[in-house]
Design a protein around this motif. Structure first.
Motif, short mmCIF file in Angstrom:
data_model
loop_
_atom_site.label_atom_id
_atom_site.label_comp_id
_atom_site.label_asym_id
_atom_site.label_seq_id
_atom_site.Cartn_x
_atom_site.Cartn_y
_atom_site.Cartn_z
N SER A 1 -53.60 -5.02 16.11
CA SER A 1 -53.37 -4.87 14.77
C SER A 1 -51.84 -4.58 14.18
CB SER A 1 -54.03 -3.60 14.11
OG SER A 1 -55.44 -3.64 14.45
N ARG A 2 -51.45 -5.44 13.20
CA ARG A 2 -50.12 -5.37 12.74
C ARG A 2 -49.92 -4.04 12.17
NH1 ARG A 2 -48.72 -11.09 10.09
NH2 ARG A 2 -48.85 -12.36 11.95
N THR A 3 -50.78 -3.47 11.25
CA THR A 3 -50.67 -2.28 10.26
C THR A 3 -51.78 -1.42 10.72
OG1 THR A 3 -52.07 -3.27 8.63
CG2 THR A 3 -49.65 -3.65 8.46
N GLY A 4 -51.44 -0.05 10.26
CA GLY A 4 -52.34 0.83 10.34
C GLY A 4 -52.17 1.66 11.83
N TYR A 5 -53.07 2.49 11.99
CA TYR A 5 -53.04 3.30 13.42
C TYR A 5 -54.31 2.99 14.18
CZ TYR A 5 -52.78 7.35 16.36
OH TYR A 5 -52.51 8.26 17.49
N LYS B 1 -58.41 -7.79 4.54
CA LYS B 1 -57.33 -8.90 4.73
C LYS B 1 -56.19 -8.50 5.67
CE LYS B 1 -60.01 -11.40 2.19
NZ LYS B 1 -61.12 -12.09 2.69
N PHE B 2 -56.41 -7.45 6.45
CA PHE B 2 -55.69 -6.99 7.57
C PHE B 2 -55.40 -8.22 8.62
CE2 PHE B 2 -57.10 -2.63 6.54
CZ PHE B 2 -55.93 -2.19 5.77
N VAL B 3 -54.24 -8.48 9.01
CA VAL B 3 -53.84 -9.59 10.18
C VAL B 3 -53.74 -8.91 11.54
CG1 VAL B 3 -52.44 -11.60 10.86
CG2 VAL B 3 -52.98 -10.81 8.44
N ASP B 4 -54.39 -9.31 12.48
CA ASP B 4 -54.14 -8.85 13.83
C ASP B 4 -53.56 -10.21 14.57
OD1 ASP B 4 -55.39 -6.51 13.06
OD2 ASP B 4 -57.52 -7.15 14.34
N ASP B 5 -52.78 -9.63 15.71
CA ASP B 5 -52.21 -10.82 16.43
C ASP B 5 -52.86 -10.87 17.88
OD1 ASP B 5 -50.07 -11.71 14.95
OD2 ASP B 5 -49.40 -9.59 14.84
N ILE B 6 -53.32 -12.05 18.13
CA ILE B 6 -54.06 -12.22 19.29
C ILE B 6 -53.06 -13.33 20.17
CG2 ILE B 6 -56.32 -12.98 20.39
CD1 ILE B 6 -57.38 -12.86 17.37
#
Length: 125
Positions: A102-106, A80-85
């Motif tokens: 990606s909003r979070t992570g590397y 359920k990670f959210v990416d901005d497009i």
């Protein structure tokens, strides 16, 4: 990156962070750079086509749009990670610029690049 930092400023989308989980047509870093694509017809027709493609994608919702810009969010199935497009249409050159991050992570294991290739292919075919 917070939603307030997204959008278009002076014809530019926000720069990609120094992480391999973002792609942009306006990036100066070759690792995150993708080529924009062009459109024919009117800006409104191109936006309508982009909107239709985004609405057909599972787990994608459009959160902002205006006469030359669309921002959507896509949620990953498992975590359920959210990416901005984002899409910005440059009318003078009839060019579609985009950014997907990606909003979070590397690392995103190439998910953003693959997504934008799928959207580009759907748009130009």
């Amino acid at each position: 990156m917070s939603n307030e930092q997204l959008g278009v400023t002076d014809g530019k989308l926000a720069p990609c962070p120094n992480k391999p989980n973002c792609v942009s047509t306006q990036s100066i870093d070759e690792k995150s750079k993708m080529e924009p694509f062009s459109y024919s017809g009117t800006e409104g027709e191109a936006l309508a086509k982009l909107k239709e493609i985004l609405l057909d994608r599972k787990r994608t919702k459009i959160v902002k749009e205006d006469e030359n810009y669309i921002r959507a969010e896509e949620t990953s199935k498992l975590f359920k990670f959210v990416d901005d497009i984002e899409f910005y249409l440059e009318e003078a050159s009839k060019t579609v610029h985009f950014r997907s991050a990606s909003r979070t992570g590397y690392s995103d294991f190439g998910v953003n690049k693959k997504r934008m290739e799928e959207i580009r292919n759907a748009f130009v075919n």
